[in-house]
Design a protein around this motif. Structure first.
Motif, PDB file in Angstrom:
ATOM      1  N   ALA A 190      11.817  21.472   6.585  1.00  0.00           N
ATOM      2  CA  ALA A 190      10.610  20.820   7.093  1.00  0.00           C
ATOM      3  C   ALA A 190       9.928  20.017   5.993  1.00  0.00           C
ATOM      4  N   GLY A 191       9.167  19.046   6.410  1.00  0.00           N
ATOM      5  CA  GLY A 191       8.445  18.222   5.460  1.00  0.00           C
ATOM      6  C   GLY A 191       7.519  17.261   6.170  1.00  0.00           C
ATOM      7  N   MET A 192       7.060  16.272   5.430  1.00  0.00           N
ATOM      8  CA  MET A 192       6.121  15.281   5.956  1.00  0.00           C
ATOM      9  C   MET A 192       6.805  13.914   5.953  1.00  0.00           C
ATOM     10  N   TYR A 193       6.871  13.299   7.133  1.00  0.00           N
ATOM     11  CA  TYR A 193       7.406  11.945   7.211  1.00  0.00           C
ATOM     12  C   TYR A 193       6.243  10.975   7.288  1.00  0.00           C
ATOM     13  N   GLN A 194       6.236   9.993   6.366  1.00  0.00           N
ATOM     14  CA  GLN A 194       5.077   9.115   6.222  1.00  0.00           C
ATOM     15  C   GLN A 194       5.445   7.664   6.502  1.00  0.00           C
ATOM     16  N   TYR A 195       4.554   6.982   7.212  1.00  0.00           N
ATOM     17  CA  TYR A 195       4.651   5.540   7.427  1.00  0.00           C
ATOM     18  C   TYR A 195       3.412   4.892   6.796  1.00  0.00           C
ATOM     19  N   PHE A 196       3.640   3.964   5.875  1.00  0.00           N
ATOM     20  CA  PHE A 196       2.538   3.239   5.241  1.00  0.00           C
ATOM     21  C   PHE A 196       2.495   1.834   5.843  1.00  0.00           C
ATOM     22  N   ILE A 197       1.408   1.560   6.534  1.00  0.00           N
ATOM     23  CA  ILE A 197       1.321   0.355   7.359  1.00  0.00           C
ATOM     24  C   ILE A 197       0.255  -0.591   6.812  1.00  0.00           C
ATOM     25  N   LYS A 198       0.619  -1.864   6.695  1.00  0.00           N
ATOM     26  CA  LYS A 198      -0.337  -2.918   6.339  1.00  0.00           C
ATOM     27  C   LYS A 198      -0.589  -3.757   7.588  1.00  0.00           C
ATOM     28  N   VAL A 199      -1.819  -3.675   8.077  1.00  0.00           N
ATOM     29  CA  VAL A 199      -2.187  -4.358   9.318  1.00  0.00           C
ATOM     30  C   VAL A 199      -2.784  -5.729   9.000  1.00  0.00           C
ATOM     31  N   VAL A 200      -2.285  -6.757   9.680  1.00  0.00           N
ATOM     32  CA  VAL A 200      -2.774  -8.127   9.488  1.00  0.00           C
ATOM     33  C   VAL A 200      -3.515  -8.561  10.748  1.00  0.00           C
ATOM     34  N   PRO A 201      -4.851  -8.737  10.683  1.00  0.00           N
ATOM     35  CA  PRO A 201      -5.608  -9.205  11.861  1.00  0.00           C
ATOM     36  C   PRO A 201      -5.080 -10.557  12.340  1.00  0.00           C
ATOM     37  N   THR A 202      -4.955 -10.695  13.645  1.00  0.00           N
ATOM     38  CA  THR A 202      -4.356 -11.894  14.221  1.00  0.00           C
ATOM     39  C   THR A 202      -5.149 -12.345  15.439  1.00  0.00           C
ATOM     40  N   GLU A 204       8.465   3.385   4.699  1.00  0.00           N
ATOM     41  CA  GLU A 204       8.625   4.773   5.127  1.00  0.00           C
ATOM     42  C   GLU A 204       8.962   5.668   3.942  1.00  0.00           C
ATOM     43  N   HIS A 205       8.576   6.935   4.062  1.00  0.00           N
ATOM     44  CA  HIS A 205       8.856   7.894   2.993  1.00  0.00           C
ATOM     45  C   HIS A 205       8.841   9.307   3.566  1.00  0.00           C
ATOM     46  N   PHE A 206       9.805  10.134   3.117  1.00  0.00           N
ATOM     47  CA  PHE A 206       9.863  11.530   3.543  1.00  0.00           C
ATOM     48  C   PHE A 206       9.598  12.441   2.355  1.00  0.00           C
ATOM     49  N   ARG A 207       8.634  13.373   2.520  1.00  0.00           N
ATOM     50  CA  ARG A 207       8.325  14.365   1.497  1.00  0.00           C
ATOM     51  C   ARG A 207       8.844  15.716   1.965  1.00  0.00           C
TER      52      ARG A 207
END
Length: 385
Positions: free
Chosen positions: A277-289, A308-311
């Motif tokens: 088990a672990g933490m799956y991470q998504y790092f998102i950069k949102v661009v207003p449109t 994406e990154h899995f810890r």
């Protein structure tokens, strides 16, 4: 007649008698290819004229105090709906734990077939003579005030559900190791529900309304609580397995309203847990449109990019199991606007196509014709020389 003669003298296209024409095979081939090229370019320009052209402009995003709708549809094939919760928080300090409104959960079997679908938080069992705070059972014309089993912060506190009892225990720092002894949990069938859903998966979809500032939301096994500024997970010690399988498929994830041509990079993304088990991470950069269609209707939405990154659950402190989405906003706003090509611009391009190809074809034909004549003349001289 005199005026007509003057107009005749203005003719910029003098005609040659057909007796002086010399038609060649090369000229015919060049005419054929140039006509095909004219037709292809004409239909290309016609398509651009009939369809709108999208113009792009970049500006600084100065919007303040707005909200953002996050639309999601995620499937967890190995995590039961009774264990799955949704939490959200942002840098402004606003926090929402175990969100249930505007969210639909679908119980699915190992084949992905839907077993049951309902709005989260709806369908609680009917209360029949629950235990009162003072120890007796609920009588007629009496307001229900459930016991917190010693975890009351004051004499007026009531715990009317298993969830409220668990929250009261967490505030005290106590562990609720045997929910079967809690009247509310037993009555609601909370533990029985977990047992019944063992081995099932869950599809969860809906939307979140959050502030337009950097923040995060996550899907995690267990109910989240907030104590002393730290998010803690009560993973139901009596039913905790060694590992929670957070394999998942993101069917849909978008920020704001959809608009033509938008590409959401996480749609259809699937991840399968291979290790502990672990933490799956998504790092998102949102661009207003902002998208403005040909009729002038504006759609305020967003695009985004992601890493994406899995810890893995190793070392200390161990990461909390779950799927986490951390989002931040770009200071640059993109504006798309649909514009139609004017009729004059279309006619100008058509004239340029016809005139340009006609002129180039004439130059090529002249080179080929004079080249052929020169070769023939040299061959004739060599033959009779």
């Amino acid at each position: 007649m005199e005026i007509l003669n003057k107009l005749k003298n203005l003719d910029a296209y003098p005609k040659i008698n057909e007796d002086f024409y010399n038609r060649t095979l090369s000229g015919g081939l060049i005419t054929l290819f140039s006509s095909i090229a004219m037709l292809l370019l004409f239909f290309s320009e016609l398509r651009l004229y009939l369809n709108a052209v999208t113009e792009t402009k970049l500006t600084v995003d100065t919007s303040r105090g707005e909200t953002l709708r996050i639309n999601f549809d995620v499937t967890f094939p190995s995590l039961a709906c009774s264990l799955l919760s949704v939490d959200a928080m942002d840098i402004s300090g606003e926090q929402h734990y175990d969100i249930r409104h505007d969210i639909i959960k679908k119980r699915i079997d190992h084949l992905g077939t839907v077993i049951e679908s309902k709005s989260d938080g709806i369908g609680a069992p009917k209360i029949e003579k629950p235990l009162q705070r003072h120890g007796g059972r609920l009588d007629h014309n009496e307001t229900y005030c459930g016991s917190c089993f010693g975890a009351e912060a004051s004499d007026t506190d009531c715990c009317n559900s298993c969830e409220e009892v668990r929250e009261a225990y967490q505030k005290k720092g106590w562990a609720m190791t045997n929910p079967d002894l809690i009247d509310q949990c037993k009555r609601e069938g909370y533990i029985q529900k977990i047992k019944e859903e063992e081995g099932e998966g869950c599809n969860i979809h809906g939307f979140l309304e959050v502030n337009k500032v950097a923040g995060s939301f996550h899907f995690a096994p267990g109910k989240s609580f907030h104590q002393s500024g730290i998010s803690l997970f009560d993973l139901l010690a009596s039913f905790q397995t060694e590992s929670y399988n957070i394999s998942h498929k993101i069917n849909k994830l978008s920020f704001g309203e959809e608009f033509p041509g938008v590409f959401n990079p996480l749609d259809g993304v699937q991840w399968t847990q291979q290790t502990s088990a672990g933490m799956y991470q998504y790092f998102i950069k949102v661009v207003p449109t902002i998208y403005t269609n040909i009729k002038g209707r504006k759609i305020n939405s967003n695009q985004f990019s992601v890493t994406e990154h899995f810890r893995a659950a190793s070392g200390y402190p161990q990461p909390l199991p779950g799927v986490f989405f951390f989002y931040d906003f770009s200071p640059i706003k993109v504006a798309f606007s649909e514009e139609k090509v004017s009729l004059l611009h279309f006619l100008t391009n058509i004239c340029a196509i016809i005139g340009g190809i006609f002129t180039v074809a004439g130059i090529i034909d002249a080179f080929v014709y004079h080249g052929q004549r020169a070769i023939k003349n040299k061959m004739a001289l060599g033959k009779y020389g």
